[in-house]
Write a protein that holds these residues in place. Structure first.
Motif, PDB file in Angstrom:
ATOM      1  N   HIS A 101      -0.401  49.781  28.984  1.00 14.77           N
ATOM      2  CA  HIS A 101      -0.828  48.840  30.031  1.00 14.77           C
ATOM      3  C   HIS A 101      -0.212  49.219  31.373  1.00 14.77           C
ATOM      4  N   ARG A 103       0.302  47.779  34.923  1.00 11.08           N
ATOM      5  CA  ARG A 103       0.264  46.535  35.703  1.00 11.08           C
ATOM      6  C   ARG A 103      -0.128  46.804  37.156  1.00 11.08           C
ATOM      7  N   GLN A 122      -3.667  41.785  23.933  1.00  7.91           N
ATOM      8  CA  GLN A 122      -2.247  41.970  24.251  1.00  7.91           C
ATOM      9  C   GLN A 122      -2.065  43.178  25.177  1.00  7.91           C
ATOM     10  N   PRO A 123      -0.970  43.227  25.940  1.00  3.93           N
ATOM     11  CA  PRO A 123      -0.711  44.434  26.729  1.00  3.93           C
ATOM     12  C   PRO A 123      -0.659  45.657  25.814  1.00  3.93           C
ATOM     13  N   ALA A 142      -0.853  41.235  37.998  1.00  2.00           N
ATOM     14  CA  ALA A 142       0.454  41.012  37.366  1.00  2.00           C
ATOM     15  C   ALA A 142       1.077  39.763  37.965  1.00  2.00           C
ATOM     16  N   ASP A 149       0.532  35.686  29.193  1.00  2.00           N
ATOM     17  CA  ASP A 149       1.672  36.613  29.184  1.00  2.00           C
ATOM     18  C   ASP A 149       2.080  37.063  30.593  1.00  2.00           C
ATOM     19  N   GLU A 151       1.106  39.404  32.392  1.00  2.00           N
ATOM     20  CA  GLU A 151       1.073  40.854  32.622  1.00  2.00           C
ATOM     21  C   GLU A 151      -0.145  41.293  33.431  1.00  2.00           C
TER      22      GLU A 151
END
Length: 193
Positions: A101, A103, A122-123, A142, A149, A151
């Motif tokens: 991931h 950001r 999910q990341p 981000a 989350d 992120e």
């Protein structure tokens, strides 16, 4: 030639020569084509992965299948506007490689109007599914609150031609954000390296 004309031409040439050159990808649909510049230097992991998917013809049976606009997000405090495309079927997507991931506070590519980004759970779970922003979407950056989350999502390029097509796709008939008739991606190809 007058000195200020020469100076103007010199400045114009320097500006044109200093502008970064990005790979350009064309997505062709029945509703028209969309051209994207892909930011390899700013988001190297995500951009290279996307370009590899294009090169390996991973998107041969891809489509746009999800549209999100202000009227179809009941119960959401933080609303976004995007169209989403890719391979659609989890049974296919789940077997393909995922990437690290990146950001937006690392890449500097914010979710502005026309920016393309990777969809994910999910990341580190992004693979083939992507979305294009309709309008500025800071809650996807981000630290944004759209995803619990914090992120954000990995942005990696921007539409340079065809936002009218993106908006046309976003306005197609849908139920619960899923298009009643998916928009096939007829081709997706690199048109400029």
């Amino acid at each position: 030639m007058k000195p200020y004309t020469l100076l103007f031409l010199l400045c114009a040439c320097l500006f044109a020569c200093s502008k970064p050159q990005y790979p350009i990808v064309e997505i062709e649909t029945a509703l028209g084509s969309i051209e994207l510049e892909i930011y390899e230097n700013e988001a190297p992991v995500t951009a290279k992965h996307f370009l590899a998917n294009v090169d390996q013809n991973i998107f041969a049976k891809a489509c746009f299948y999800r549209v999100v606009h202000l009227d179809n997000q009941e119960g959401r405090d933080i609303k976004i506007e995007v169209i989403q495309g890719g391979l659609f079927h989890d049974s296919i997507v789940d077997h393909l490689p995922t990437i690290q991931h990146e950001r937006t506070d690392q890449t500097g590519i914010l979710h502005k109007d026309g920016v393309i980004s990777m969809a994910r759970n999910q990341p580190g779970s992004a693979s083939t599914e992507f979305f294009i922003c309709v309008g500025d979407q800071p809650s996807l950056d981000a630290g944004g609150l759209r995803n619990p989350d914090g992120e954000g999502f990995a942005a990696f390029g921007k539409v340079i031609r065809g936002m009218d097509v993106v908006r046309k796709i976003q306005m197609q008939k849908e139920k619960d954000q899923m298009l009643l008739k998916r928009i096939p991606i007829l081709s997706i190809r690199l048109i400029k390296e």
